[in-house]
Write an enzyme that holds these catalytic residues in place. Structure first.
Site, mmCIF file in Angstrom:
data_model
loop_
_atom_site.group_PDB
_atom_site.id
_atom_site.type_symbol
_atom_site.label_atom_id
_atom_site.label_comp_id
_atom_site.label_asym_id
_atom_site.label_seq_id
_atom_site.Cartn_x
_atom_site.Cartn_y
_atom_site.Cartn_z
ATOM 1 N N GLU A 1 3.744 40.207 -7.731
ATOM 2 C CA GLU A 1 2.402 39.853 -8.184
ATOM 3 C C GLU A 1 1.638 41.132 -8.534
ATOM 4 O O GLU A 1 1.523 42.032 -7.707
ATOM 5 C CB GLU A 1 1.681 39.107 -7.065
ATOM 6 N N ARG B 1 0.818 -1.206 0.000
ATOM 7 C CA ARG B 1 0.000 0.000 0.000
ATOM 8 C C ARG B 1 0.854 1.259 0.000
ATOM 9 O O ARG B 1 0.530 2.221 -0.689
ATOM 10 C CB ARG B 1 -0.955 -0.025 1.209
ATOM 11 N N ASP C 1 -1.523 38.305 -12.305
ATOM 12 C CA ASP C 1 -2.395 37.503 -11.462
ATOM 13 C C ASP C 1 -3.864 37.725 -11.814
ATOM 14 O O ASP C 1 -4.403 38.822 -11.647
ATOM 15 C CB ASP C 1 -2.163 37.848 -9.995
ATOM 16 N N LYS D 1 1.728 25.205 -3.650
ATOM 17 C CA LYS D 1 0.487 24.590 -3.167
ATOM 18 C C LYS D 1 0.622 23.067 -3.210
ATOM 19 O O LYS D 1 -0.007 22.376 -4.003
ATOM 20 C CB LYS D 1 -0.691 25.064 -4.004
ATOM 21 N N LYS E 1 3.812 39.535 -2.888
ATOM 22 C CA LYS E 1 2.399 39.377 -3.199
ATOM 23 C C LYS E 1 1.596 40.530 -2.614
ATOM 24 O O LYS E 1 2.156 41.428 -1.970
ATOM 25 C CB LYS E 1 1.908 38.026 -2.676
#
Length: 277
Positions: free
Chosen positions: A203, A106, A224, A141, A173
């Site tokens: 960004e 597994r 963005d 992410k 950002k």
């Protein structure tokens, strides 16, 4: 063990594998009482869908013979990471003791399913951009603890990696801009503190921000969630001054129109946070 890998292999993969196995086995495999663990059996792993294989090296490592097992104990990788597979393709096969095999199967399959899913989805995006120079890249992410392996899978699928983490590139950002007081101030602070080898990305959500970022000295501008017309205008006005990255809600249906605006890279979070097994 190097069987099955597309080099270079990601750092830390052995530690990841042992942690995953320990998570599953704990103090012992209770289900092994149902079998004679010393019985020897033939085994194989088949692909169940069209895609790109990844995790072969890890599965081979987990299922390889232990120590000086009998000569008929074996594990053979029939494809390498990054190679295409289809339903029924045998990717690994071997002969080993049943107890060892059932305890580890597994964990081996979990890596194969996850990483092949990332490589396969990445390859679908890459193929959407055939004939264009735009590159598909990943994001941060990622599944916690799996970043290096997921980014390796992106490379196996034909994509490229964005920064690995907060430590190898500056990305300013919207929250950084808010905290610094202005885009220009944020870039100035970053340029004052980082070395000349470190790129600074900003960004931008508007063409005015693009202009400000370039004038402030950004190396990379992320467009963005911009519409394609604004992206094309930004590229047309400042081509050659910075690297342009498009990001935000990119899908298989929209990635080519976005790339056709002339951006250098398209970053896709879905490669690592939403790839199906």
């Amino acid at each position: 063990m190097t069987v099955g890998w597309k080099h270079p292999a990601p750092e830390g993969w052995v530690e990841s594998v042992w942690a995953a196995l320990a998570e599953d086995v704990g103090p012992g495999d209770l289900s092994s009482i149902a079998v004679n663990p010393e019985e020897v059996a033939n085994w194989r792993v088949d692909a169940q869908a069209d895609g790109v294989a990844c995790g072969i090296g890890i599965a081979a490592y987990l299922l390889q013979p232990e120590f000086d097992d009998p000569q008929d104990d074996e594990c053979e990788a029939l494809v390498d990471d990054g190679e295409p597979v289809g339903p029924g393709t045998v990717v690994l096969r071997g002969r080993t003791r049943v107890g060892r095999l059932l305890t580890r199967e597994r964990t081996a399959l979990n890596y194969l399913m996850l990483l092949s899913g990332v490589a396969t989805l990445t390859n679908r995006y890459v193929r959407k951009l055939e004939g264009l120079s735009t590159q598909v890249v990943d994001t941060r992410k990622t599944i916690p603890g799996m970043r290096a392996l997921q980014k390796y899978a992106v490379r196996c699928g034909g994509g490229r990696n964005h920064r690995m983490g907060l430590y190898d590139g500056v990305m300013i950002k919207d929250n950084h801009i808010e905290a610094a007081g202005s885009l220009t101030e944020a870039v100035a602070r970053a340029k004052h503190l980082v070395g000349h080898m470190t790129r600074i990305e900003v960004e931008c959500e508007t063409l005015d921000q693009v202009k400000e970022a370039i004038e402030a000295g950004a190396d990379v501008v992320m467009l963005d969630n911009m519409d394609p017309f604004s992206m094309a205008e930004a590229v047309r006005n400042y081509r050659g001054h910075v690297v342009f990255e498009a990001s935000g809600g990119v899908t298989l249906d929209t990635v080519r129109p976005i790339a056709e605006t002339g951006v250098d890279v398209v970053s896709v979070g879905a490669l690592t946070h939403s790839a199906p097994a």
